[in-house]
Design a protein around this motif. Structure first.
Motif, PDB file in Angstrom:
ATOM      1  N   PHE A  13       1.065  -1.052   0.015  1.00 18.58           N
ATOM      2  CA  PHE A  13      -0.027  -0.321  -0.171  1.00 18.58           C
ATOM      3  C   PHE A  13       1.192   1.303   0.053  1.00 18.58           C
ATOM      4  O   PHE A  13       0.176   2.128  -0.708  1.00 18.58           O
ATOM      5  CB  PHE A  13      -1.107   0.210   1.344  1.00 18.58           C
ATOM      6  N   VAL A  14       1.724   1.117   0.711  1.00 19.80           N
ATOM      7  CA  VAL A  14       2.299   2.584   0.717  1.00 19.80           C
ATOM      8  C   VAL A  14       3.587   2.756  -1.035  1.00 19.80           C
ATOM      9  O   VAL A  14       3.635   4.038  -0.469  1.00 19.80           O
ATOM     10  CB  VAL A  14       3.892   2.245   1.757  1.00 19.80           C
ATOM     11  N   ASN A  66      -2.544   2.364  -2.965  1.00 27.32           N
ATOM     12  CA  ASN A  66      -4.693   2.128  -3.509  1.00 27.32           C
ATOM     13  C   ASN A  66      -4.660   0.891  -2.777  1.00 27.32           C
ATOM     14  O   ASN A  66      -3.264  -0.286  -2.657  1.00 27.32           O
ATOM     15  CB  ASN A  66      -4.653   2.639  -5.185  1.00 27.32           C
ATOM     16  N   ASN A 114      -9.077   3.359   2.143  1.00 24.80           N
ATOM     17  CA  ASN A 114      -7.415   3.346   3.132  1.00 24.80           C
ATOM     18  C   ASN A 114      -7.409   4.544   2.119  1.00 24.80           C
ATOM     19  O   ASN A 114      -6.846   5.203   3.533  1.00 24.80           O
ATOM     20  CB  ASN A 114      -6.732   1.758   2.858  1.00 24.80           C
ATOM     21  N   ARG A 163      -9.291   7.200   4.285  1.00 28.93           N
ATOM     22  CA  ARG A 163      -8.987   7.053   5.376  1.00 28.93           C
ATOM     23  C   ARG A 163      -7.792   7.483   6.151  1.00 28.93           C
ATOM     24  O   ARG A 163      -7.259   8.599   7.439  1.00 28.93           O
ATOM     25  CB  ARG A 163      -8.948   5.512   6.316  1.00 28.93           C
ATOM     26  N   ILE A 164      -6.555   7.829   5.498  1.00 32.54           N
ATOM     27  CA  ILE A 164      -5.692   8.011   5.456  1.00 32.54           C
ATOM     28  C   ILE A 164      -5.520   9.373   4.959  1.00 32.54           C
ATOM     29  O   ILE A 164      -5.305   9.869   6.376  1.00 32.54           O
ATOM     30  CB  ILE A 164      -4.373   7.088   5.283  1.00 32.54           C
ATOM     31  N   ARG A 184      -7.599  11.172   8.699  1.00 36.08           N
ATOM     32  CA  ARG A 184      -7.088  11.374  10.017  1.00 36.08           C
ATOM     33  C   ARG A 184      -5.894  10.856   9.962  1.00 36.08           C
ATOM     34  O   ARG A 184      -5.234  11.424  11.157  1.00 36.08           O
ATOM     35  CB  ARG A 184      -7.564   9.689   9.834  1.00 36.08           C
ATOM     36  N   SER A 185      -4.594  11.199   8.889  1.00 36.50           N
ATOM     37  CA  SER A 185      -3.589  11.076   9.425  1.00 36.50           C
ATOM     38  C   SER A 185      -2.601  11.597   8.888  1.00 36.50           C
ATOM     39  O   SER A 185      -2.172  12.071   7.413  1.00 36.50           O
ATOM     40  CB  SER A 185      -3.254   9.410   9.227  1.00 36.50           C
ATOM     41  N   VAL A 186      -2.644  12.850   9.285  1.00 35.54           N
ATOM     42  CA  VAL A 186      -1.430  13.651   8.589  1.00 35.54           C
ATOM     43  C   VAL A 186       0.224  12.859   8.330  1.00 35.54           C
ATOM     44  O   VAL A 186       0.569  13.145   7.834  1.00 35.54           O
ATOM     45  CB  VAL A 186      -1.023  15.334   9.772  1.00 35.54           C
ATOM     46  N   VAL A 187       0.456  12.659   9.220  1.00 39.09           N
ATOM     47  CA  VAL A 187       2.180  11.357   9.215  1.00 39.09           C
ATOM     48  C   VAL A 187       1.944  10.914   7.875  1.00 39.09           C
ATOM     49  O   VAL A 187       2.592  10.939   6.801  1.00 39.09           O
ATOM     50  CB  VAL A 187       2.635  11.169  10.043  1.00 39.09           C
ATOM     51  N   TYR A 188       1.078  10.034   7.878  1.00 40.44           N
ATOM     52  CA  TYR A 188       0.707   8.360   6.691  1.00 40.44           C
ATOM     53  C   TYR A 188       1.006   9.471   5.293  1.00 40.44           C
ATOM     54  O   TYR A 188       1.478   9.197   4.453  1.00 40.44           O
ATOM     55  CB  TYR A 188       0.015   7.860   7.061  1.00 40.44           C
ATOM     56  N   VAL A 230       4.138  10.415   4.071  1.00 42.94           N
ATOM     57  CA  VAL A 230       4.927   9.605   3.390  1.00 42.94           C
ATOM     58  C   VAL A 230       4.032   9.209   2.274  1.00 42.94           C
ATOM     59  O   VAL A 230       4.790   9.054   1.065  1.00 42.94           O
ATOM     60  CB  VAL A 230       4.457   8.763   3.956  1.00 42.94           C
TER      61      VAL A 230
END
Lengths: 235, 162
Positions: free
Chosen positions: B20-21, B25, B91, B94-95, B98-102, B105
Protein backbone atom coordinates in the motif's frame (compact mmCIF):
# COMPACT_ATOMS: atom_id res chain seq x y z
CA UNK A 1 8.14 11.03 17.41
CA UNK A 2 7.75 10.53 13.67
CA UNK A 3 8.32 6.84 14.15
CA UNK A 4 5.58 6.51 16.72
CA UNK A 5 3.15 8.56 14.67
CA UNK A 6 3.92 6.62 11.51
CA UNK A 7 3.49 3.29 13.26
CA UNK A 8 0.25 4.46 14.72
CA UNK A 9 -1.01 5.58 11.34
CA UNK A 10 -0.20 2.21 9.83
CA UNK A 11 -2.92 0.83 12.04
CA UNK A 12 -5.33 2.51 9.66
CA UNK A 13 -3.96 0.52 6.79
CA UNK A 14 -5.10 -3.04 6.74
CA UNK A 15 -6.49 -5.43 4.19
CA UNK A 16 -10.19 -6.01 4.27
CA UNK A 17 -10.98 -8.94 6.53
CA UNK A 18 -13.23 -10.53 3.92
CA UNK A 19 -10.42 -10.28 1.39
CA UNK A 20 -8.01 -12.08 3.68
CA UNK A 21 -10.54 -14.75 4.49
CA UNK A 22 -11.26 -15.29 0.83
CA UNK A 23 -7.60 -15.29 -0.06
CA UNK A 24 -6.76 -17.76 2.69
CA UNK A 25 -9.33 -20.15 1.32
CA UNK A 26 -8.01 -19.76 -2.19
CA UNK A 27 -4.48 -20.31 -1.05
CA UNK A 28 -5.53 -23.40 0.82
CA UNK A 29 -6.99 -24.86 -2.34
CA UNK A 30 -4.15 -23.65 -4.49
CA UNK A 31 -1.76 -25.33 -2.14
CA UNK A 32 -3.63 -28.57 -2.46
CA UNK A 33 -3.30 -28.39 -6.23
CA UNK A 34 0.35 -27.72 -6.89
CA UNK A 35 -0.03 -28.93 -10.46
CA UNK A 36 -1.82 -25.70 -11.15
CA UNK A 37 1.48 -24.00 -10.98
CA UNK A 38 3.32 -26.19 -13.40
CA UNK A 39 3.69 -25.12 -16.96
CA UNK A 40 5.98 -27.31 -19.02
CA UNK A 41 6.32 -27.89 -22.67
CA UNK A 42 4.34 -30.87 -23.84
CA UNK A 43 2.54 -31.35 -20.58
CA UNK A 44 -1.18 -30.68 -20.66
CA UNK A 45 -1.87 -27.72 -18.51
CA UNK A 46 -3.88 -28.98 -15.61
CA UNK A 47 -4.74 -25.45 -14.80
CA UNK A 48 -6.63 -25.02 -17.99
CA UNK A 49 -7.94 -28.54 -17.92
CA UNK A 50 -9.49 -27.89 -14.57
CA UNK A 51 -11.05 -24.73 -15.86
CA UNK A 52 -12.39 -26.65 -18.82
CA UNK A 53 -14.10 -29.17 -16.63
CA UNK A 54 -15.75 -26.33 -14.85
CA UNK A 55 -16.66 -24.73 -18.12
CA UNK A 56 -18.67 -27.73 -19.21
CA UNK A 57 -21.07 -27.09 -16.41
CA UNK A 58 -21.06 -23.42 -16.91
CA UNK A 59 -23.91 -21.09 -16.31
CA UNK A 60 -25.16 -18.81 -19.05
CA UNK A 61 -23.80 -15.32 -19.03
CA UNK A 62 -26.28 -12.70 -18.03
CA UNK A 63 -25.59 -10.29 -20.75
CA UNK A 64 -22.79 -9.70 -23.13
CA UNK A 65 -22.46 -6.70 -25.26
CA UNK A 66 -20.38 -7.05 -28.31
CA UNK A 67 -19.37 -3.74 -29.64
CA UNK A 68 -19.06 -3.78 -33.39
CA UNK A 69 -16.68 -6.67 -33.45
CA UNK A 70 -17.12 -9.83 -35.37
CA UNK A 71 -15.96 -12.92 -33.69
CA UNK A 72 -13.68 -15.12 -35.69
CA UNK A 73 -14.17 -18.74 -36.31
CA UNK A 74 -12.43 -21.19 -34.14
CA UNK A 75 -10.68 -22.68 -37.11
CA UNK A 76 -8.93 -19.40 -37.75
CA UNK A 77 -6.41 -20.12 -35.08
CA UNK A 78 -4.19 -21.95 -37.51
CA UNK A 79 -4.11 -25.27 -35.77
CA UNK A 80 -5.01 -28.44 -37.54
CA UNK A 81 -7.22 -30.94 -35.81
CA UNK A 82 -4.24 -33.13 -35.32
CA UNK A 83 -2.51 -30.46 -33.36
CA UNK A 84 -5.33 -29.97 -31.01
CA UNK A 85 -5.49 -31.84 -27.81
CA UNK A 86 -8.31 -32.62 -25.52
CA UNK A 87 -7.39 -30.67 -22.47
CA UNK A 88 -9.67 -32.67 -20.29
CA UNK A 89 -7.81 -35.87 -20.94
CA UNK A 90 -10.17 -37.48 -23.38
CA UNK A 91 -12.93 -38.58 -21.12
CA UNK A 92 -14.35 -35.40 -19.86
CA UNK A 93 -18.08 -35.29 -20.01
CA UNK A 94 -19.63 -32.72 -22.21
CA UNK A 95 -16.66 -32.07 -24.42
CA UNK A 96 -17.44 -32.99 -27.95
CA UNK A 97 -14.54 -34.22 -30.02
CA UNK A 98 -15.69 -32.35 -33.06
CA UNK A 99 -15.12 -28.70 -33.52
CA UNK A 100 -18.15 -26.61 -34.26
CA UNK A 101 -18.78 -25.61 -37.81
CA UNK A 102 -18.00 -22.07 -38.90
CA UNK A 103 -21.67 -21.31 -39.26
CA UNK A 104 -22.11 -21.73 -35.57
CA UNK A 105 -20.26 -18.54 -34.95
CA UNK A 106 -22.68 -16.08 -36.38
CA UNK A 107 -23.24 -14.26 -33.16
CA UNK A 108 -25.08 -11.27 -34.46
CA UNK A 109 -22.35 -8.85 -33.64
CA UNK A 110 -22.17 -5.44 -35.20
CA UNK A 111 -25.75 -4.35 -34.92
CA UNK A 112 -26.51 -0.76 -35.71
CA UNK A 113 -26.69 0.28 -32.15
CA UNK A 114 -23.45 -1.52 -31.47
CA UNK A 115 -24.90 -3.41 -28.55
CA UNK A 116 -26.49 -6.52 -29.90
CA UNK A 117 -27.96 -8.78 -27.30
CA UNK A 118 -25.99 -11.91 -27.74
CA UNK A 119 -26.40 -15.45 -26.64
CA UNK A 120 -22.72 -16.04 -26.60
CA UNK A 121 -20.63 -18.95 -27.70
CA UNK A 122 -18.81 -18.27 -24.52
CA UNK A 123 -18.02 -20.50 -21.66
CA UNK A 124 -17.59 -19.65 -18.10
CA UNK A 125 -15.53 -21.45 -15.58
CA UNK A 126 -16.69 -21.36 -12.05
CA UNK A 127 -15.46 -21.39 -8.53
CA UNK A 128 -11.99 -21.38 -7.14
CA UNK A 129 -10.50 -23.29 -10.01
CA UNK A 130 -11.65 -20.56 -12.30
CA UNK A 131 -10.23 -17.98 -10.00
CA UNK A 132 -6.86 -19.63 -9.95
CA UNK A 133 -7.04 -20.18 -13.67
CA UNK A 134 -7.80 -16.54 -14.01
CA UNK A 135 -4.83 -15.53 -11.97
CA UNK A 136 -2.38 -17.73 -13.72
CA UNK A 137 -3.52 -17.65 -17.25
CA UNK A 138 -5.95 -15.07 -18.35
CA UNK A 139 -5.16 -12.12 -16.25
CA UNK A 140 -1.70 -11.79 -17.67
CA UNK A 141 -2.56 -11.34 -21.26
CA UNK A 142 -2.88 -7.64 -21.29
CA UNK A 143 -6.52 -7.07 -20.61
CA UNK A 144 -7.69 -3.79 -19.29
CA UNK A 145 -10.25 -3.77 -16.59
CA UNK A 146 -12.59 -0.83 -16.61
CA UNK A 147 -15.59 -1.03 -14.36
CA UNK A 148 -17.57 -4.06 -15.32
CA UNK A 149 -15.86 -4.40 -18.62
CA UNK A 150 -12.86 -6.36 -19.56
CA UNK A 151 -11.13 -5.22 -22.66
CA UNK A 152 -9.17 -7.83 -24.50
CA UNK A 153 -6.99 -6.97 -27.42
CA UNK A 154 -8.41 -8.68 -30.47
CA UNK A 155 -5.05 -9.94 -31.66
CA UNK A 156 -4.16 -11.13 -28.26
CA UNK A 157 -3.42 -14.55 -29.63
CA UNK A 158 -0.17 -13.15 -30.93
CA UNK A 159 1.09 -13.29 -27.42
CA UNK A 160 1.18 -17.02 -27.80
CA UNK A 161 2.91 -17.07 -31.09
CA UNK A 162 6.53 -17.25 -30.16
CA UNK A 163 6.74 -18.44 -26.63
CA UNK A 164 8.27 -21.80 -25.96
CA UNK A 165 7.31 -22.06 -22.36
CA UNK A 166 5.43 -20.06 -19.87
CA UNK A 167 7.66 -17.36 -18.63
CA UNK A 168 7.15 -14.01 -17.19
CA UNK A 169 8.28 -11.25 -19.46
CA UNK A 170 10.76 -9.04 -17.63
CA UNK A 171 9.30 -5.75 -16.55
CA UNK A 172 11.39 -3.75 -18.97
CA UNK A 173 10.30 -5.83 -21.93
CA UNK A 174 6.62 -5.71 -21.31
CA UNK A 175 4.49 -4.08 -23.86
CA UNK A 176 1.17 -2.46 -23.84
CA UNK A 177 -1.66 -4.45 -25.26
CA UNK A 178 -1.97 -3.65 -28.93
CA UNK A 179 -4.11 -0.87 -30.15
CA UNK A 180 -7.86 -1.28 -30.65
CA UNK A 181 -10.07 -2.78 -31.98
CA UNK A 182 -11.02 -4.36 -28.77
CA UNK A 183 -13.74 -6.75 -27.86
CA UNK A 184 -15.83 -5.51 -25.02
CA UNK A 185 -17.39 -7.96 -22.70
CA UNK A 186 -19.92 -7.28 -20.10
CA UNK A 187 -18.80 -8.94 -16.94
CA UNK A 188 -21.06 -10.19 -14.25
CA UNK A 189 -19.08 -9.23 -11.22
CA UNK A 190 -17.90 -12.72 -10.52
CA UNK A 191 -14.32 -12.38 -9.64
CA UNK A 192 -11.92 -14.38 -11.68
CA UNK A 193 -14.43 -15.87 -14.05
CA UNK A 194 -12.71 -16.44 -17.34
CA UNK A 195 -14.65 -16.13 -20.54
CA UNK A 196 -13.46 -18.21 -23.42
CA UNK A 197 -14.42 -17.29 -26.93
CA UNK A 198 -14.39 -19.62 -29.82
CA UNK A 199 -11.70 -17.63 -31.53
CA UNK A 200 -9.51 -18.14 -28.54
CA UNK A 201 -10.12 -14.70 -27.18
CA UNK A 202 -10.10 -14.74 -23.45
CA UNK A 203 -11.27 -12.35 -20.85
CA UNK A 204 -11.58 -12.41 -17.16
CA UNK A 205 -13.61 -10.31 -14.84
CA UNK A 206 -11.69 -9.05 -11.87
CA UNK A 207 -13.77 -6.59 -9.94
CA UNK A 208 -10.95 -6.20 -7.51
CA UNK A 209 -8.30 -5.70 -10.10
CA UNK A 210 -7.91 -2.39 -11.77
CA UNK A 211 -5.15 -3.28 -14.11
CA UNK A 212 -3.53 -6.56 -14.90
CA UNK A 213 0.11 -5.82 -14.86
CA UNK A 214 1.80 -8.83 -16.27
CA UNK A 215 2.08 -10.36 -19.65
CA UNK A 216 3.10 -13.92 -20.13
CA UNK A 217 4.27 -15.80 -23.12
CA UNK A 218 2.57 -19.09 -23.47
CA UNK A 219 3.33 -22.13 -25.52
CA UNK A 220 1.36 -22.42 -28.74
CA UNK A 221 -0.05 -25.80 -27.81
CA UNK A 222 -1.86 -24.16 -24.94
CA UNK A 223 -3.51 -21.77 -27.31
CA UNK A 224 -4.59 -24.66 -29.49
CA UNK A 225 -5.92 -26.30 -26.41
CA UNK A 226 -7.88 -23.23 -25.52
CA UNK A 227 -9.33 -23.04 -28.99
CA UNK A 228 -10.45 -26.58 -28.55
CA UNK A 229 -11.92 -25.82 -25.21
CA UNK A 230 -13.81 -22.83 -26.41
CA UNK A 231 -15.05 -24.56 -29.52
CA UNK A 232 -16.22 -27.65 -27.71
CA UNK A 233 -17.80 -25.71 -24.95
CA UNK A 234 -19.81 -23.84 -27.53
CA UNK A 235 -21.47 -27.10 -28.45
CA UNK B 1 5.40 -22.14 11.56
CA UNK B 2 4.50 -24.42 8.68
CA UNK B 3 0.80 -23.82 8.79
CA UNK B 4 0.07 -21.64 5.86
CA UNK B 5 -2.98 -20.06 7.39
CA UNK B 6 -0.96 -19.01 10.39
CA UNK B 7 1.62 -17.49 8.08
CA UNK B 8 -1.07 -15.54 6.30
CA UNK B 9 -2.62 -14.37 9.52
CA UNK B 10 0.71 -13.26 10.86
CA UNK B 11 2.14 -11.56 7.79
CA UNK B 12 -0.72 -10.44 5.60
CA UNK B 13 -0.80 -7.02 7.23
CA UNK B 14 2.95 -6.67 6.79
CA UNK B 15 2.79 -7.54 3.11
CA UNK B 16 -0.28 -5.43 2.48
CA UNK B 17 1.19 -2.36 4.15
CA UNK B 18 4.38 -2.56 2.14
CA UNK B 19 2.30 -2.81 -1.01
CA UNK B 20 0.00 0.00 0.00
CA UNK B 21 2.70 2.47 0.88
CA UNK B 22 4.30 1.92 -2.51
CA UNK B 23 1.21 1.81 -4.69
CA UNK B 24 -1.09 4.07 -2.71
CA UNK B 25 -4.24 2.10 -3.33
CA UNK B 26 -6.04 -0.92 -1.98
CA UNK B 27 -6.66 -2.64 -5.30
CA UNK B 28 -3.01 -2.96 -6.13
CA UNK B 29 -2.15 -3.75 -2.53
CA UNK B 30 -4.59 -6.65 -2.56
CA UNK B 31 -3.29 -7.92 -5.87
CA UNK B 32 0.24 -7.76 -4.59
CA UNK B 33 -0.70 -9.50 -1.35
CA UNK B 34 -2.32 -12.24 -3.36
CA UNK B 35 0.67 -12.63 -5.63
CA UNK B 36 3.12 -12.68 -2.77
CA UNK B 37 1.34 -15.49 -0.98
CA UNK B 38 0.87 -17.46 -4.16
CA UNK B 39 4.58 -17.08 -4.73
CA UNK B 40 5.16 -18.20 -1.20
CA UNK B 41 3.22 -21.38 -1.84
CA UNK B 42 4.95 -21.97 -5.12
CA UNK B 43 8.37 -21.48 -3.60
CA UNK B 44 7.65 -24.16 -1.03
CA UNK B 45 10.72 -23.21 0.90
CA UNK B 46 11.63 -24.07 4.42
CA UNK B 47 12.97 -21.30 6.57
CA UNK B 48 15.59 -21.46 9.24
CA UNK B 49 13.52 -19.24 11.49
CA UNK B 50 10.73 -16.71 11.44
CA UNK B 51 13.08 -13.86 10.63
CA UNK B 52 14.04 -15.55 7.38
CA UNK B 53 10.43 -16.21 6.52
CA UNK B 54 9.49 -12.63 7.22
CA UNK B 55 12.45 -11.33 5.23
CA UNK B 56 11.41 -13.47 2.26
CA UNK B 57 7.86 -12.16 2.37
CA UNK B 58 8.99 -8.55 2.73
CA UNK B 59 11.36 -8.90 -0.19
CA UNK B 60 8.64 -10.47 -2.30
CA UNK B 61 6.25 -7.67 -1.37
CA UNK B 62 8.79 -4.97 -2.19
CA UNK B 63 9.63 -6.55 -5.53
CA UNK B 64 6.01 -7.08 -6.46
CA UNK B 65 5.21 -3.50 -5.53
CA UNK B 66 8.05 -2.16 -7.63
CA UNK B 67 6.98 -4.29 -10.58
CA UNK B 68 3.44 -3.06 -10.28
CA UNK B 69 4.41 0.56 -10.21
CA UNK B 70 6.90 0.15 -13.02
CA UNK B 71 4.65 -1.91 -15.24
CA UNK B 72 4.19 -0.69 -18.72
CA UNK B 73 0.48 -0.73 -18.27
CA UNK B 74 0.63 1.63 -15.32
CA UNK B 75 2.93 3.98 -17.12
CA UNK B 76 0.91 4.08 -20.29
CA UNK B 77 -2.50 4.18 -18.71
CA UNK B 78 -1.60 7.22 -16.71
CA UNK B 79 -1.71 5.37 -13.43
CA UNK B 80 0.77 7.70 -11.88
CA UNK B 81 0.78 6.67 -8.30
CA UNK B 82 2.51 9.79 -7.12
CA UNK B 83 -0.65 11.63 -7.89
CA UNK B 84 -3.19 10.43 -5.44
CA UNK B 85 -5.74 13.04 -6.28
CA UNK B 86 -9.16 11.86 -7.19
CA UNK B 87 -8.76 8.41 -5.76
CA UNK B 88 -11.84 6.74 -4.43
CA UNK B 89 -9.89 4.26 -2.40
CA UNK B 90 -11.31 3.82 1.07
CA UNK B 91 -7.99 3.23 2.76
CA UNK B 92 -6.53 6.21 1.02
CA UNK B 93 -9.32 8.50 2.11
CA UNK B 94 -9.14 7.22 5.65
CA UNK B 95 -5.48 8.06 5.69
CA UNK B 96 -5.96 11.40 4.01
CA UNK B 97 -8.55 12.54 6.50
CA UNK B 98 -7.19 11.01 9.67
CA UNK B 99 -3.47 10.91 9.31
CA UNK B 100 -1.19 13.77 8.55
CA UNK B 101 1.97 11.72 8.89
CA UNK B 102 1.06 8.76 6.70
CA UNK B 103 -0.54 11.07 4.21
CA UNK B 104 2.72 12.97 3.94
CA UNK B 105 4.62 9.72 3.39
CA UNK B 106 2.26 8.78 0.59
CA UNK B 107 3.06 12.03 -1.14
CA UNK B 108 6.76 11.24 -1.20
CA UNK B 109 8.28 10.00 -4.44
CA UNK B 110 7.77 6.25 -4.75
CA UNK B 111 11.37 5.25 -4.23
CA UNK B 112 11.44 7.00 -0.86
CA UNK B 113 8.28 5.47 0.51
CA UNK B 114 9.51 1.92 0.79
CA UNK B 115 12.71 2.99 2.50
CA UNK B 116 10.78 5.09 5.00
CA UNK B 117 8.36 2.26 5.68
CA UNK B 118 11.00 -0.40 6.17
CA UNK B 119 13.08 1.87 8.37
CA UNK B 120 10.38 3.35 10.56
CA UNK B 121 7.73 0.66 10.57
CA UNK B 122 9.64 -2.57 10.16
CA UNK B 123 12.57 -1.25 12.18
CA UNK B 124 15.08 -2.45 9.65
CA UNK B 125 18.60 -1.11 9.52
CA UNK B 126 20.02 0.63 6.49
CA UNK B 127 22.17 -2.41 5.83
CA UNK B 128 19.16 -4.71 5.94
CA UNK B 129 17.18 -2.45 3.63
CA UNK B 130 20.14 -2.29 1.30
CA UNK B 131 20.38 -6.05 1.17
CA UNK B 132 16.67 -6.54 0.77
CA UNK B 133 16.18 -3.99 -1.98
CA UNK B 134 19.49 -4.77 -3.65
CA UNK B 135 20.39 -1.13 -3.43
CA UNK B 136 23.67 0.27 -2.22
CA UNK B 137 23.63 1.23 1.41
CA UNK B 138 24.69 4.79 0.62
CA UNK B 139 21.77 5.08 -1.76
CA UNK B 140 19.39 3.86 0.90
CA UNK B 141 20.92 6.33 3.31
CA UNK B 142 20.58 9.25 0.94
CA UNK B 143 16.99 8.32 0.07
CA UNK B 144 16.09 8.22 3.71
CA UNK B 145 17.80 11.53 4.34
CA UNK B 146 16.06 13.14 1.41
CA UNK B 147 12.72 11.71 2.50
CA UNK B 148 13.21 13.12 5.96
CA UNK B 149 14.06 16.52 4.52
CA UNK B 150 10.83 16.53 2.55
CA UNK B 151 8.81 15.30 5.48
CA UNK B 152 10.30 17.92 7.80
CA UNK B 153 9.07 20.61 5.48
CA UNK B 154 5.59 19.16 5.41
CA UNK B 155 5.33 18.10 9.01
CA UNK B 156 6.39 21.07 11.00
CA UNK B 157 6.93 20.26 14.63
CA UNK B 158 7.36 16.53 14.14
CA UNK B 159 10.70 15.27 15.37
CA UNK B 160 12.76 12.60 13.70
CA UNK B 161 14.59 10.80 16.45
CA UNK B 162 16.77 8.98 13.99
Amino acid sequence: MFKELYKEDNGLIAPDAAFIEELTEKMRIARAKPSFFTYKRGVPTPLIAAAVLMITGALALNAIILSGVSVKEASSGGYSDGERSNAAGGDSPGLDEESPSPGDYDVGAGSEDGAAAWSPPVSKADGLDAYIAGIYAFRYFGADYTGNYVVVPENFAEYFANGAEWEEIPADEREMPPAPPYILLHGDDESGVPYLFEDGTLAVCFPRTETPYRLFRGEPSLYAELLDIAGNAHD
Amino acid sequence: MDNFEEVMRKYSDTVYRIAFVRTGNSHDAEDITQDVFLSYIRAGKTYADEEHRKAWLIRAAVNASINTVRSAWKRHSGGQLNENEGRTDENFHRIETRSVVYSAVLKLPEKYRTVVHLFYYEDMTLAQISQLTKTRENTVKSRLRRAKDILREKLEGVDFDV
